[in-house]
Every structure is written in C-alpha cells, then in structure tokens.
Design a protein around this motif. Structure first.
Motif, PDB file in Angstrom:
ATOM      1  N   ASN A 264      36.253  38.380  37.562  1.00  0.00           N
ATOM      2  CA  ASN A 264      37.221  39.236  38.258  1.00  0.00           C
ATOM      3  C   ASN A 264      38.660  38.884  37.885  1.00  0.00           C
ATOM      4  O   ASN A 264      39.483  39.767  37.614  1.00  0.00           O
ATOM      5  N   PHE A 295      30.941  40.280  43.523  1.00  0.00           N
ATOM      6  CA  PHE A 295      31.864  40.161  42.395  1.00  0.00           C
ATOM      7  C   PHE A 295      31.452  41.031  41.206  1.00  0.00           C
ATOM      8  O   PHE A 295      32.206  41.166  40.245  1.00  0.00           O
ATOM      9  N   ASP A 297      30.337  44.219  38.750  1.00  0.00           N
ATOM     10  CA  ASP A 297      30.691  45.621  38.496  1.00  0.00           C
ATOM     11  C   ASP A 297      29.438  46.482  38.452  1.00  0.00           C
ATOM     12  O   ASP A 297      29.478  47.662  38.773  1.00  0.00           O
TER      13      ASP A 297
END
Length: 482
Positions: A264, A295, A297
């Motif tokens: 991130n 965290f 995607d």
C-alpha cells in the motif's frame, strides 16, 4: 434425438453417473495406458451416418474409462482436490440447457445478477471487508473466472494498466514503452507456476522472492521491502505482488499482514492467490489465515477445488472495480445496450479476458442452498481431521518425517534419507495404481504430498493408503545397500 428420447436418455445418464461415483473406489485410480492408446480404438474420421446412442454409451467403458484418472476416488491424493457434488452437477445440467452466453446484462439478466449476488453471499461467508462486496456503498465486487491462473493474469494486467496511467498522469510526455520496460512484479518462490506464466503473457519481469524452511516457506515483509528498495534504486518500477495463501508445494501462507502495508505504501497492487486454501476461510477457526485481506487490491480462490462446486468456478474480488474495467473495456456497437450506462448493472465482459461466459453461478446457488454454510464447514473440517489422522500415522513411524506444517488438508512427508529413496518409493506407489500421489521439492528435498481430495474419503481409506505406503517402504528399505 427428440424431447421424448432425451427424457429417457437423460435418466439413463444420471443412473450411469450415479453408478460410476457409487462404485468408483473399485476402479484402479490411475490408468494403465500408453500415450496414443485412444486413437486405435476409434475410427480415423467422424461417421457419415449417425451412430446409435447405445453404441456411443457402450464405447464409454471401452474407449474412455481405460484412460481416466479417477480424481473423485477416495484413493486419489494427488495435486489438490477438484470439487464434486450432486447439486453442482444438476445445476450444470440446467446451465447447459439454458445455454446463454452472459457477456453482458442484456445477454441474460439472470446470469449476471445471480453471479453478483452469489459473489456477495460467498464474500460474506468469508467475512471479506465491505470494500469487496458489490451490494454496499463500496467500489468493489466479485466475478467468476475460469481458473486461478486467469484471475492472476487479469489482476496483473489491471495492475499494469493502473501503474502506466498513474505515471502518465504525473509525466504525460513519458513514452509508454519506457514505462512498461521498467515494470517489475513479485511473487514467492513457492508460488504456483501460473504466476510466472502470467508475467510471460503480460511481458513484465517477474521476480521470485526467496523463502526458507525456518520461516515455514512464507514470504517475509523485510525481504520484499529490501527487493523493492534495490529495484527502485536500479531504476525499475515495482507495481504488482502476488501473495499466496496455501502454496501448492506445502500449503504455506505468506505474511500478508506484514506485506500488505508495504504494498500500500509503495502503491503496489497486492493480489492474493488462495486457490486451494480459500475455501477453508468460511470456518471461523481458519479465518485468521486471511487476516490482512484489507490491504489487498484483489483476492481469488477456487470453490471448484474444495467447496463442492464442480469445475469451473474461480471466484475473484476486487476492491475497485474501475481498475479492472479500465483495463479491459471494449464497447463495439453490437454489444451495447440501453442499460449499460445506468450504473445499476454489471457487464462482466469487462472483468475478464474472454468475451463469452457460462451461467456458472447456478452451481454456487444450488450448492450454497442445499448444503448451507454449516454443511460446507463440516465438509472442510472433515478433510482437515483426516489430514491430521494421516499426519499422526506418519509421525508414529520413526522411518518417516513430516516436511511442513499440516495446516489444512495436505500432508507433506518423506522417508528419512536420500531423495533417490523417496523417488523410488513414489514410483512404486504410483506404479501400483492403488493410490495416487505427486511430489514436491522443499529445500532441495524430494517430498511426497498427501492431499485429501475426494468428497467420499473416510478414515478407512486413509489407513488403507498408509498400510500400502508402509508396505512399499519396507520393500524399498530392504533393497538399500547395508
């Protein structure tokens, strides 16, 4: 074949399938055929005039069954499981009959909408963060891919597109080729080979992060941080990391609570591949293995491995659906429809590589309703218990050793001694064709993998398999020079 005959033949086929599965353990689990066996059993060309249905069915045993590896036999312990249940088979029949190609909402509204809702149902079973659930105020959602390999590639292509756009936004004059040639992606050295293959297809360099037995073959945050720092200093652009929860060799778990914040902070897309292990996260006792998902995607696992939904059904969630759609959206006139800009619907053709797609969510709908969450949890727990039982049998024999932690339904074990003696043992096991296993390499050691696979596996099958393994181990050990 008309409707009347189809009714009759359909019932006969259900009887044939039920009989096959009911008696599957009486069949030799691994076929005894040579490459090319089938060609000589059938004509060189398709028939000019139609064959009878009876002739076709007769040839199933003569032509097909001799070359089938029986993945659903309780004596099959290779690879990882592939799911199989009667509700899923019935749903697949219905899917085949409806026969829609659900590339857009308009192409078959039920196909799209049931998929969206089933992905939300499953996301809630897993207690995914709301960011990944479509029926919320979040920007994410789920999609059924064909395989985890596809999901990894789709995530990688979306990450590449996002990285290029971010760089061009701050430096519009920079040539795109100058960006893509410097992109670098990462995965564990224990990751599935499909991750490396995704890098080859996407034409980006993929670096393997070394792991160690002392860290239980898991990627450590400090190792990733160091590699990112070195690559940035060399002028490269880190953009994607594929974390694995439940690696193929040993079912190892990368430390995503450490790795996620690093990704991130560096604006690196973190994709989580939990192809096998993901099904277990519906059980509260295994859900901590998914801690750190917030965290990510994107996240993917295969209900078609361990959640009783027959192949193919690989579920993928993204935190920001616009990242996927931005990478794959194509809107020729012949695919446009009145509702596509309404914001109310999903056109899944923008979420995947193929255009066409089957009505796969029917299998999820049937299985989730007919097993219930409790039934699915019981099924996972039973396999884990059987793996623990097999582990205890291995540990009780001083000639053997356990090579990796037994967390779920996989036991990695070997005879103490050389790789050659273990290779010989595995060859004897598989040549006997009573049970079937495959190996892996851990820290240079040749290791046997014992994976709980079939829905019908019971304790008696495990103990029978162990009796056979120890009997063959006796023979191998006696042949060793003293």
């Amino acid at each position: 074949m008309d409707t009347t005959e189809f009714r009759r033949r359909g019932k006969e086929m259900v009887d044939l399938i039920a009989g096959y599965l009911e008696n599957i353990e009486q069949r030799t689990v691994y076929p005894n055929v040579e490459p090319g066996y089938l060609r000589s059993l059938i004509p060189e060309e398709a028939p000019e005039e139609p064959d009878t249905y009876e002739d076709v069915v007769k040839d199933i045993e003569r032509v097909i069954m001799p070359g089938v590896t029986h993945w659903h036999s309780p004596y099959f312990y290779a690879y990882f499981p592939t799911a199989n249940s009667f509700p899923a088979m019935l749903a697949d029949m219905l899917s085949g009959a409806i026969g829609c190609i659900g590339f857009s909402w308009a192409a078959s509204p039920a196909c799209t909408e049931l998929e969206t809702v089933m992905m939300d149902w499953l996301g809630k079973m897993l207690k995914l963060p709301e960011d990944f659930i479509a029926g919320t105020h979040g920007q994410g959602g789920g999609v059924i891919q064909g395989t985890a390999s596809e999901a990894t590639l789709v995530a990688l292509l979306a990450a590449r597109c996002r990285a290029v756009r971010m760089i061009l936004a701050s430096d519009p004059q920079r040539p795109e080729t100058g960006i893509t040639s410097k992109l670098v992606a990462y995965s564990s050295d224990q990751a599935h080979c499909s991750v490396e293959r995704a890098g080859m297809i996407a034409e980006v360099r993929m670096k393997k992060i070394p792991t160690d037995q002392s860290d239980k073959y898991a990627v450590q945050g400090e190792t990733l941080r160091r590699m990112i720092h070195e690559d940035k200093a060399a002028g490269l652009i880190p953009f994607y990391f594929c974390a694995t929860l439940g690696t193929t060799p040993s079912c190892a778990f990368d430390h995503i609570t450490e790795l996620g914040p690093i990704c991130n902070a560096e604006k690196i897309w973190m994709h989580i591949d939990a192809a096998y292990a993901g099904s277990s996260f519906i059980c509260p006792e295994f859900r901590p293995l998914l801690n750190g998902i917030e965290f990510a995607d994107s996240f993917n696992f295969n209900p078609h491995k361990w959640l009783l939904v027959n192949f193919d059904c690989s579920t993928m969630w993204v935190k920001k659906r616009s990242d996927l759609i931005g990478a794959f959206k194509m809107d020729p006139l012949y695919l446009k429809h009145d509702h596509q800009e309404s914001g109310m619907i999903t056109d899944y053709r923008h979420w995947q590589i193929p255009l066409g797609r089957r009505f796969r969510s029917l299998k999820m709908w049937f299985v989730f309703r007919m097993y219930g969450l409790k039934g699915l949890q019981d099924y996972i727990r039973k396999h884990v218990e059987l793996a623990k039982e097999f582990e205890s049998l291995v540990r009780a024999d001083q000639r053997f050793e356990i090579s990796a932690d037994v967390v779920l339904g996989l036991v990695c074990f070997r005879l103490k001694g050389s790789n050659e003696v273990n290779e010989t043992l595995l060859k004897r096991i598989n040549n006997g064709r009573k049970i079937h296993l495959v190996p892996c390499l851990l820290s240079g050691q040749f290791v046997l993998r014992f994976a709980l696979c079939a829905r019908t596996t019971e304790s008696r099958h495990i103990r029978e398999a162990w009796r056979l393994i120890t009997q063959l181990a006796d023979e191998v050990m006696q042949e060793l020079p003293h």
